[in-house]
Write an enzyme that holds these catalytic residues in place. Structure first.
Site, PDB file in Angstrom:
ATOM      1  N   ARG A 128      -8.504  -0.969   4.881  1.00  0.00           N
ATOM      2  CA  ARG A 128      -7.733   0.116   4.260  1.00  0.00           C
ATOM      3  C   ARG A 128      -6.361  -0.392   3.851  1.00  0.00           C
ATOM      4  O   ARG A 128      -5.766   0.106   2.896  1.00  0.00           O
ATOM      5  CB  ARG A 128      -7.545   1.279   5.257  1.00  0.00           C
ATOM      6  CG  ARG A 128      -8.739   2.170   5.473  1.00  0.00           C
ATOM      7  CD  ARG A 128      -8.364   3.322   6.370  1.00  0.00           C
ATOM      8  NE  ARG A 128      -7.112   3.917   5.924  1.00  0.00           N
ATOM      9  CZ  ARG A 128      -6.229   4.488   6.761  1.00  0.00           C
ATOM     10  NH1 ARG A 128      -6.454   4.509   8.065  1.00  0.00           N
ATOM     11  NH2 ARG A 128      -5.117   5.020   6.289  1.00  0.00           N
ATOM     12  N   ARG A 136      -1.169  15.032  12.278  1.00  0.00           N
ATOM     13  CA  ARG A 136      -0.288  14.699  11.159  1.00  0.00           C
ATOM     14  C   ARG A 136       0.208  15.992  10.502  1.00  0.00           C
ATOM     15  O   ARG A 136      -0.289  16.397   9.465  1.00  0.00           O
ATOM     16  CB  ARG A 136      -1.010  13.798  10.169  1.00  0.00           C
ATOM     17  CG  ARG A 136      -1.630  12.543  10.780  1.00  0.00           C
ATOM     18  CD  ARG A 136      -0.617  11.539  11.305  1.00  0.00           C
ATOM     19  NE  ARG A 136       0.133  10.892  10.249  1.00  0.00           N
ATOM     20  CZ  ARG A 136      -0.272   9.808   9.596  1.00  0.00           C
ATOM     21  NH1 ARG A 136      -1.446   9.299   9.866  1.00  0.00           N
ATOM     22  NH2 ARG A 136       0.482   9.270   8.663  1.00  0.00           N
ATOM     23  N   ASP A 183       4.412   0.665  12.132  1.00  0.00           N
ATOM     24  CA  ASP A 183       3.182   0.022  11.624  1.00  0.00           C
ATOM     25  C   ASP A 183       3.017  -1.409  12.124  1.00  0.00           C
ATOM     26  O   ASP A 183       1.937  -1.985  11.976  1.00  0.00           O
ATOM     27  CB  ASP A 183       3.173   0.028  10.089  1.00  0.00           C
ATOM     28  CG  ASP A 183       3.056   1.440   9.540  1.00  0.00           C
ATOM     29  OD1 ASP A 183       3.322   1.633   8.336  1.00  0.00           O
ATOM     30  OD2 ASP A 183       2.740   2.356  10.318  1.00  0.00           O
ATOM     31  N   CYS A 187      -5.503  12.015  12.190  1.00  0.00           N
ATOM     32  CA  CYS A 187      -6.152  10.703  12.157  1.00  0.00           C
ATOM     33  C   CYS A 187      -6.005  10.080  13.531  1.00  0.00           C
ATOM     34  O   CYS A 187      -5.444  10.663  14.452  1.00  0.00           O
ATOM     35  CB  CYS A 187      -5.537   9.832  11.074  1.00  0.00           C
ATOM     36  SG  CYS A 187      -3.806   9.574  11.358  1.00  0.00           S
ATOM     37  N   LYS A 240       0.852  -1.209   0.000  1.00  0.00           N
ATOM     38  CA  LYS A 240       0.000   0.000   0.000  1.00  0.00           C
ATOM     39  C   LYS A 240       0.880   1.250   0.000  1.00  0.00           C
ATOM     40  O   LYS A 240       0.643   2.182  -0.771  1.00  0.00           O
ATOM     41  CB  LYS A 240      -0.878   0.003   1.237  1.00  0.00           C
ATOM     42  CG  LYS A 240      -1.560   1.333   1.532  1.00  0.00           C
ATOM     43  CD  LYS A 240      -2.503   1.257   2.711  1.00  0.00           C
ATOM     44  CE  LYS A 240      -1.815   1.444   4.030  1.00  0.00           C
ATOM     45  NZ  LYS A 240      -1.464   2.825   4.380  1.00  0.00           N
ATOM     46  N   ASN A 241       1.909   1.241   0.856  1.00  0.00           N
ATOM     47  CA  ASN A 241       2.686   2.470   1.064  1.00  0.00           C
ATOM     48  C   ASN A 241       3.748   2.721   0.000  1.00  0.00           C
ATOM     49  O   ASN A 241       4.445   3.724   0.043  1.00  0.00           O
ATOM     50  CB  ASN A 241       3.307   2.469   2.466  1.00  0.00           C
ATOM     51  CG  ASN A 241       2.226   2.628   3.532  1.00  0.00           C
ATOM     52  OD1 ASN A 241       1.071   2.928   3.214  1.00  0.00           O
ATOM     53  ND2 ASN A 241       2.570   2.379   4.773  1.00  0.00           N
TER      54      ASN A 241
END
Ligand code: EPZ
Length: 414
Positions: free
Chosen positions: A395, A121, A303, A116, A22-23
């Site tokens: 997500r 952020r 993460d 978030c 994803k990143n």
């Protein structure tokens, strides 16, 4: 709202292939805005965050189609450089669009990306980088307007190795006149993947993966074709699922080097790790407590802090986990406590006293990685758990329920 129902105490065994990262995908999708034409990206995962980025690019005028895990992005008709507030709030990663839009159109207007669940952020480092290569940035009324008559190479020194700010600076500097040097750059593998794509597009970038990145600006970039690197965070999550259920799992399609800090800690916990060129195998042993501090790459990734915390809730002894990257990344703790975990949070440190076993409960995923921690806890817990708000988990994890079910987990989505 969909939820997972998990019956625990099943040892996971077998092979699982991780999806594209994803990143890595998100900044690469943003980078296609730097040129006009059709770029082709392979191994793009089906995730809510990818869909959100697709919606933003489409709104800017791009035409996007997907054939299985391949995504075609035609940016020929992109003409807008303004991102509406509701889309900015939907996903933090939309901030990655600042660099490419400034690089291509010399102007970009967007609202502050919403904070978030894991903390405020800020984007001060992103703005500082763009100013160093010639952008004039105005921040008022909740919006940021960055424009530059011309982008010129400069020296960017980051106070903190921000992943997103490094990626934004690389993308904007790719089309600047002259050379840009980024110091104290983030070193994550996803940044190396972005450098590979940008150079395929005609950029002249070197040093990604180290703390100093050099970008020699060029006048134009061209569409490219690329296969996204695999998701090291998904891979680490599955390794931890194998450990917490005392199973035996082979995670395929992963470069072991990207997870050295994680597999090292899993060995400290008592797991047996073996690896080949593109897989890692984990066999669980008697679990014992460890101390962990999250750090920028190549340190232990923030993460994977949440799923790792779930693992140590049933390890013998006490573990201390310190979260140095984000301010508020222990939202999984309250939910784990409902499952019988013994955890005390003091500021950015969690102290976990291992218990014999967890017990199933009704819990709710507060954010993406906290949600993955609850899935792991439920897999190990005695009895049945219900995990609500699974949209958070989806997500960042493609078909996590199906992949776990294939490893023997008793999990369904309803
Ligand atoms: C990227 O976020 C990842 N997201 C995050 O993954 C990951 O946790 C993070 O890097 C750290 O590895 C994507 O790549 C889409 P940062 P990013 O800028 O770029 C502070 C997930 O779960 N900071 O390295 O936003 C910031 O507040 C997500 O997949 C500033 O102060 O992370 C934070 O404390 C979550 N000013 C720290 O740096 C800035 O201008 C790390 O942020 C930018 C950041």
């Amino acid at each position: 709202m969909e939820k997972f129902i998990v019956r625990g105490e099943v040892q996971l065994c077998g092979n699982v292939r991780v999806s594209g990262a994803k990143n890595a995908t998100l900044p690469i999708m943003a980078a296609t805005l730097l040129c006009s034409g059709i770029s082709v990206i392979h191994d793009v995962p089906y995730l809510r965050d990818i869909q959100a980025m697709q919606d933003i690019l489409t709104l800017l005028g791009a035409k996007i189609c997907r054939q299985d895990h391949t995504m075609l992005i035609d940016t020929s008709n992109v003409c807008k450089a303004e991102i509406p507030e509701h889309l900015m709030r939907e996903m933090r990663a939309s901030v990655f669009l600042m660099g490419p839009l400034l690089g291509r159109f010399r102007k970009v207007r967007l609202s502050y990306p919403g904070g978030c669940a894991i903390g405020p952020r800020p984007i001060n480092l992103h703005i500082k980088a763009l100013e160093k290569i010639g952008a004039i940035v105005d921040e008022s009324y909740g919006f940021i307007v960055a424009e530059a008559a011309e982008l010129t190479g400069g020296e960017v020194n980051f106070d903190f190795p921000s992943v997103g700010a490094t990626e934004n600076a690389m993308m904007a500097a790719a089309l600047a006149k002259g050379t840009t040097i980024i110091r104290n750059a983030a070193r994550e593998p996803e940044i190396v993947d972005l450098q590979v794509v940008l150079n395929k597009m005609g950029a002249k970038i070197s040093g990604a993966g180290t703390d100093t990145i050099r970008i020699d600006g060029v006048s134009r970039l061209f569409p490219a074709e690329h296969t996204v690197m695999s998701d090291r965070i998904e891979a680490g999550t599955f390794l931890m699922a194998g450990v917490i259920t005392r199973g035996d799992i082979v995670v395929e399609n992963i470069i072991p080097e990207y997870l050295f800090s994680v597999t090292d800690k899993l060995q400290d916990i008592g797991a047996q790790i073996t690896a080949g060129s593109d897989y890692i195998r984990v066999k669980a042993g008697e679990l014992r407590g460890v101390d962990i501090k999250t750090l920028p790459y190549p340190g232990f990734p923030t993460d994977l802090q949440a799923p790792m915390l779930s693992v140590v809730t049933i390890a013998k002894g006490t573990s201390i986990i310190t979260e140095t990257i984000f301010e508020n990344r222990f939202k999984h703790v309250d939910e784990l406590t409902r499952m019988g975990a013994k955890i005390k949070v003091e500021g950015r440190t969690a102290i976990i006293r291992g218990v014999q076993k967890l017990t199933g409960a009704i819990v709710a995923a507060p954010d993406l990685r906290a949600g993955s921690a609850l899935v792991l806890a439920a897999l190990a817990a005695e009895g049945t758990s219900e995990i609500e708000q699974v949209y958070h988990i989806e997500r960042g994890y493609e078909n996590i329920d199906k992949k776990l079910h294939a490893l023997g987990a008793n999990i369904i989505k309803v």
